[in-house]
Design an enzyme around this catalytic site. Sequence first.
Site, short mmCIF file in Angstrom:
data_model
loop_
_atom_site.label_atom_id
_atom_site.label_comp_id
_atom_site.label_asym_id
_atom_site.label_seq_id
_atom_site.Cartn_x
_atom_site.Cartn_y
_atom_site.Cartn_z
N LEU A 43 13.60 27.86 3.41
CA LEU A 43 13.12 27.51 4.76
C LEU A 43 12.54 28.74 5.45
CD1 LEU A 43 15.82 25.07 6.21
CD2 LEU A 43 13.57 24.53 5.30
N GLY A 73 14.45 34.64 5.91
CA GLY A 73 14.08 36.06 5.95
C GLY A 73 13.00 36.31 6.99
N ILE A 83 29.19 26.02 -2.63
CA ILE A 83 30.53 26.56 -2.84
C ILE A 83 30.53 28.07 -2.69
CG2 ILE A 83 32.32 26.94 -4.62
CD1 ILE A 83 31.80 24.13 -5.59
N GLU A 84 29.51 28.71 -3.25
CA GLU A 84 29.52 30.18 -3.25
C GLU A 84 29.29 30.79 -1.87
OE1 GLU A 84 26.79 30.86 -6.39
OE2 GLU A 84 25.03 30.52 -5.13
N LYS A 137 18.71 13.58 11.01
CA LYS A 137 20.01 13.43 10.32
C LYS A 137 20.38 14.61 9.42
CE LYS A 137 21.85 9.61 10.41
NZ LYS A 137 22.50 8.92 11.48
N THR A 139 19.75 17.65 9.77
CA THR A 139 20.20 18.72 10.66
C THR A 139 21.61 18.42 11.18
OG1 THR A 139 17.96 19.25 11.31
CG2 THR A 139 19.68 19.93 12.84
N CYS A 157 3.10 52.14 -11.71
CA CYS A 157 4.26 52.32 -12.57
C CYS A 157 3.93 52.00 -14.03
CB CYS A 157 5.45 51.53 -12.03
SG CYS A 157 6.99 52.24 -12.63
N GLY A 200 1.71 50.18 -14.97
CA GLY A 200 0.25 50.23 -14.95
C GLY A 200 -0.24 51.65 -15.22
N ARG A 208 12.13 54.00 -16.01
CA ARG A 208 12.98 54.76 -16.92
C ARG A 208 12.15 55.77 -17.71
NH1 ARG A 208 15.72 50.12 -18.54
NH2 ARG A 208 17.51 50.47 -17.20
N HIS A 245 5.85 53.66 -6.82
CA HIS A 245 5.45 52.34 -6.30
C HIS A 245 5.04 52.48 -4.82
CE1 HIS A 245 7.16 49.56 -9.43
NE2 HIS A 245 7.84 50.64 -9.72
N GLU A 305 3.51 50.42 -3.02
CA GLU A 305 3.54 49.14 -2.30
C GLU A 305 4.79 48.96 -1.45
OE1 GLU A 305 4.03 49.57 -5.51
OE2 GLU A 305 5.37 48.10 -6.41
N1 GLN Z 1 8.92 49.77 -17.99
C1 GLN Z 1 8.53 51.02 -17.43
C2 GLN Z 1 9.69 51.99 -17.31
O1 GLN Z 1 10.82 51.59 -17.35
C3 GLN Z 1 7.86 50.81 -16.07
C4 GLN Z 1 8.74 50.17 -15.06
C5 GLN Z 1 7.99 49.62 -13.87
O2 GLN Z 1 6.81 49.31 -13.94
N2 GLN Z 1 8.67 49.44 -12.75
O3 GLN Z 1 9.49 53.17 -17.16
#
Ligand code: GLN
Length: 537
Positions: free
Chosen positions: A17, A20, A151-152, A192, A194, A384, A386, A464, A509, A511
């Site tokens: 809905l 957030g 439930i959770e 209803k 609601t 990343c 990319g 990683r 990143h 973004e």
């Molecule tokens: N898979 C890549 C890494 O672990 C890039 C991870 C990602 O794009 N967030 O380094």
Amino acid sequence: MATSKYIFVTGGVTSSLGKGIISASLAKLLQERGYRVTIQKLDPYINIDPGTLNPYEHGECFVTDDGAETDLDLGHYERFLNIRTSQDNNVTTGRIYQTVINKERKGEYLGKTVQVIPHITDEIKRRIKILGEDDKYDIIITEIGGTVGDIESLPYIESVRQLNWELGDENVAIIHLTLVPYLAAAGELKTKPTQHSVKFLMESGVQPDILVCRTDRHLSDEIRKKIALFTNVKKGNVIESIDAETIYDVPILMEKEQLDKAVLEKLHLPEKQKPELKQWKDFLHKFKNPKDTVKIALVGKYVELHDAYKSIHEALIHGATQNQLKVEIDWVHSEKLSDKEIIERINKADGVIIAPGFGTRGTPGKITAIKHARENKIPLFGICFGMQLAAIEFARNVLRLKEADSTELNPDTPEPVISLLEDQKLDLLGGTMRLGAQECKLDPDSHIQKIYGKETISERHRHRYEFNNKYIDLFENNGMKIAAKDLKTNLVEVLEYQDHPWFIVTQFHPEYKSTVLNPHPLFTDFIKTAYELKQKK
Ligand code: GLN
């Protein structure tokens, strides 16, 4: 004595809905009135955090400055409020239980039977109140994930009941978000669902103060009266939340419905100044009155679910709006499309984004897209994974290292241009992730330095594998510039292909840091160049 006031946002009838967005919009209005506000999300699933969740389940994993892997709603909070969230702003049932069980193992419960009430609910309440410590915020909004009746969700609703009791009625406001559907066959809006969902809340000992009713048409006075009568909520506190053209309209709609006033009245807080939302309205005006469009191909393997790339999508909107343009995104599936189809799609775009990702699926398609954009001088922005794939593509096709790869994709590659660091290899799980904001130094002669206009930046990470510094000279001598390195570790952060109008790929990143009031410079500049080149076509 509570110094901070608490608002709880629960949801009824159905999921999706937009709790957030409602929470973020309310926070925005309160912030504009001069209150210090933060938002927290409690997620009832058992995962410790969404880091391990497939993006198809809950959309993207948002990362905070302090390296928490969180629900994508935190991205909305940051983008709307222009504030930073942290580890404390997202808590899951898994995390709650982990804390309680660890305490039990250490003997901290002194032989007591550990139970949902009081031990789990105490831990939930502690996590909610953490944000109220240190007097950093006047108002804390806690959004309870899931739907009332699940439930959770029960321990969370019970914690809300207890906190309402403990903190005192004037320190707590409870908002319940519901759906008022229109039944075409009956030709009317139905209250209803609601009524039932409020009844369920009341059975749990929680009386909502305000109802926010999602609807696709206006709620008449009659309907509001009816809802009020059945739910013990004042008629003035039955708020309409009509379907909006864009999420960015919601703060304006909530202001018209006076949601913020209803909350302040309940919390015995002064109204202070009227929310001006000046910058917000400027943004909205530009967003709704673009001078032209720009088309961006977003290449990824989860493109069916746009939420999997939420922050990139939003950052593109911010960057386009900054240029008074409308961004049209072409979601290009890197796994399901053939190379020919990918190239056709990219040829129709003004710029290409290569999305982050993990694992081998869809990588050949991304590499095809990078090669085509690099050779044909189509603006390319890699994030990343990319960036890592752009390094591989360059090594294979320009350096002629045909077997170049990332050890994530081929552990035995003879040319590991992307690999784990030596100390990471010691880790049995295959290396821990680099998470959260880190400082990075930009080369003074780089394209990216001109875009940021400064030499040191801080951006967030979630990966990683790293660029293998053994290849730095080879890359630089053949036209791929190492444009930025991590300030402390010297790890490669940004690559720029030199013979190209806009080819920037980042290990971090960007973004995650774009907000409505602070569009990210990389996205703004990428869109600007893509559009300029479009006009020259
Ligand atoms: N898979 C890549 C890494 O672990 C890039 C991870 C990602 O794009 N967030 O380094």
